[in-house]
Design a protein around this motif. Structure first.
Motif, PDB file in Angstrom:
ATOM      1  N   THR A 200     -15.924  40.977  -2.997  1.00 32.59           N
ATOM      2  CA  THR A 200     -15.324  40.878  -4.332  1.00 32.59           C
ATOM      3  C   THR A 200     -16.204  41.568  -5.365  1.00 32.59           C
ATOM      4  OG1 THR A 200     -14.248  38.788  -3.738  1.00 32.59           O
ATOM      5  CG2 THR A 200     -14.528  39.251  -6.091  1.00 32.59           C
ATOM      6  N   ARG A 203     -15.911  45.354  -5.212  1.00 33.18           N
ATOM      7  CA  ARG A 203     -14.662  45.849  -5.794  1.00 33.18           C
ATOM      8  C   ARG A 203     -14.666  45.729  -7.316  1.00 33.18           C
ATOM      9  NH1 ARG A 203     -10.574  46.613  -1.822  1.00 33.18           N
ATOM     10  NH2 ARG A 203      -9.172  47.062  -3.558  1.00 33.18           N
ATOM     11  N   GLU A 253     -10.453  42.842 -14.461  1.00 34.28           N
ATOM     12  CA  GLU A 253     -10.841  43.747 -13.375  1.00 34.28           C
ATOM     13  C   GLU A 253     -10.542  43.103 -12.019  1.00 34.28           C
ATOM     14  OE1 GLU A 253     -11.532  46.858 -13.850  1.00 34.28           O
ATOM     15  OE2 GLU A 253     -11.722  47.165 -11.677  1.00 34.28           O
ATOM     16  N   TYR A 254     -10.767  41.792 -11.940  1.00 27.28           N
ATOM     17  CA  TYR A 254     -10.475  41.057 -10.709  1.00 27.28           C
ATOM     18  C   TYR A 254      -9.000  41.206 -10.340  1.00 27.28           C
ATOM     19  CZ  TYR A 254     -10.531  37.169  -7.337  1.00 27.28           C
ATOM     20  OH  TYR A 254     -10.436  36.403  -6.208  1.00 27.28           O
ATOM     21  N   GLN A 257      -8.095  44.514  -8.968  1.00 29.89           N
ATOM     22  CA  GLN A 257      -8.521  44.704  -7.580  1.00 29.89           C
ATOM     23  C   GLN A 257      -7.687  43.864  -6.616  1.00 29.89           C
ATOM     24  OE1 GLN A 257     -10.665  46.990  -6.590  1.00 29.89           O
ATOM     25  NE2 GLN A 257     -10.960  47.618  -8.724  1.00 29.89           N
ATOM     26  N   TYR A 258      -7.260  42.695  -7.088  1.00 34.62           N
ATOM     27  CA  TYR A 258      -6.448  41.796  -6.252  1.00 34.62           C
ATOM     28  C   TYR A 258      -5.133  41.485  -6.968  1.00 34.62           C
ATOM     29  CZ  TYR A 258     -10.880  40.713  -3.734  1.00 34.62           C
ATOM     30  OH  TYR A 258     -12.044  40.762  -3.019  1.00 34.62           O
TER      31      TYR A 258
END
Length: 391
Positions: A200, A203, A253-254, A257-258
């Motif tokens: 995590t 990424r 941003e998390y 990415q997901y």
DNA sequence: TCTCTCACG
DNA sequence: ACGTACGTGAGAGAC
């Protein structure tokens, strides 16, 4: 598990109690000397008055909801570097908690006929489907600090022909988040058997896997936990000690990415609002009437519950299936091994030495194969002559 | 019985 | 403007 109970090394606890008592006495004297008066340190009320009135430590106005001075760990930690007395109080609290709640309490709970401790495992207490444990609570035995871990040495096999087997799920809730959300990147990380927090971090912060520092990993870990709880920028900022804007950027941003995780979270809330409840993989429900509240705070709580309940509750479903199968298999094979307790993602068994390898494999398989899921489930096992060694 | 604090996943 | 990370149980003091 209630009937079997767990053996406890009373002599060990009595010795440790004396050790703790000696150090507590020293810390007490230090505090009284710095305060210039003796008082009851177990009373937050008296402690607050001594620190913030008599000793004139600036309180920054932090009060509890009943108007007393706040003296909780976070408050004292901020003062600890400038005021040695605050550090000493924290030390006192750590030792006193250990002694009163665990070291001195456990021997008194040993059953006179079995010589073992028989906790209750309550099946209809929690709102997520987890068990709870009481009299004593075996699900909150210390592990995070060196002195606390010592207590686990007191949990031992029933006799010298037995050993303890511990088996715990690795990152079960994040694996369930990957499975339920079907997020491609998170599924991929688990299929590659990567450390999920490191993956995590790589990424979210845009660095190579082997360039992830411990600080970046720590931050990513906090975000991962936050996701399971139904994240907010406010909560994350507080945990990480960073400004809210920074936390907000981190979350954005998390989700970039997901993206599957983000849409799953929104879907969880929306579905629960329509149905009136959130549900686990096995269909157990948490009713959430407050999703319709006009009060921001109340609604926010319910929305986080809608996200967290299916995750936490499905993990509870899964370990229960594993427990039933383990019990059945042990019974059918006339094994002398016994499940003795559960700590949400961990099982502890008392196992005859000669059965250890077969039981270890049985338990690991039962836990990992409890449910068919699109993500690998991993359970790690350990063996020892006490709970600390086995874990 | 409530409040505060703190132990765990 | 609002103001929190999810889920528990227990010891001790205060009332």
């Amino acid at each position: 598990m209630e009937y079997e109970g767990v053996a406890v090394d009373v002599e060990f606890l009595k010795r440790y109690s004396t050790v703790l008592n000696d150090e507590l006495q020293q810390v007490r004297e230090q505090i009284f000397e710095q305060a210039g008066v003796s008082f009851n340190m177990d009373s937050p009320k008296q402690l607050g008055e001594i620190l913030f009135q008599k000793m004139q430590i600036p309180s920054e106005g932090k009060k509890t909801k009943t108007g007393q001075y706040a003296t909780d760990e976070e408050t004292l930690q901020e003062l600890a570097t400038s005021y040695p007395v605050a550090a000493a109080v924290l030390r006192y609290r750590t030792l006193q908690k250990l002694k009163s709640t665990y070291v001195d309490a456990l021997p008194a709970l040993i059953h006179p006929r079995t010589g073992r401790v028989h906790s209750s495992f309550n099946q209809a207490v929690t709102s997520t489907g987890r068990l709870s444990s009481s009299n004593p609570n075996l699900q909150n035995i210390p592990i995070r600090t060196e002195e606390g871990r010592e207590v686990r040495k007191a949990f031992v096999p029933r006799n010298s022909d037995f050993v303890l087997l511990s088996a715990d799920y690795s990152q079960i809730e994040l694996r369930l988040m990957a499975a339920l959300s079907q997020d491609a990147a998170m599924l991929e990380a688990f299929h590659q058997h990567l450390d999920i927090h490191t993956a995590t971090a790589a990424r979210v912060f845009g660095v190579a896997l082997d360039a992830v520092s411990s600080d970046l990993r720590r931050k990513a870990k906090m975000v991962n936990f936050g996701i399971i709880y139904g994240i907010s920028a406010f909560g994350l900022a507080q945990r990480l000690g960073i400004p809210r804007g920074e936390a907000k950027t981190l979350i954005e941003e998390y989700f970039k990415q997901y993206p599957g995780v983000q849409s799953y979270m929104q879907h969880s809330i929306e579905q629960a609002r329509q149905r009136g409840y959130a549900e686990t993989i096995l269909g157990s429900r948490r009713y959430l009437k407050d999703l319709h509240s006009r009060n921001f705070t109340v609604r926010g709580f319910a929305e986080r519950n809608a996200i967290n309940a299916p995750i936490q509750g499905s993990a509870a479903d899964m370990i229960k299936i594993a427990m039933i199968r383990i019990h059945e298999t042990l019974r059918q094979s006339q094994s002398q091994a016994r499940l003795i307790f559960q700590v949400h993602d961990e099982l502890l068994l008392d196992v005859p030495r000669h059965e250890i390898e077969s039981v270890r494999i049985l338990v690991k398989e039962a836990m990992e194969q409890a449910m068919p899921l699109p993500v690998p489930i991993v359970a790690e096992t350990g063996i020892g002559n006490n709970w600390l060694e086995a874990h």
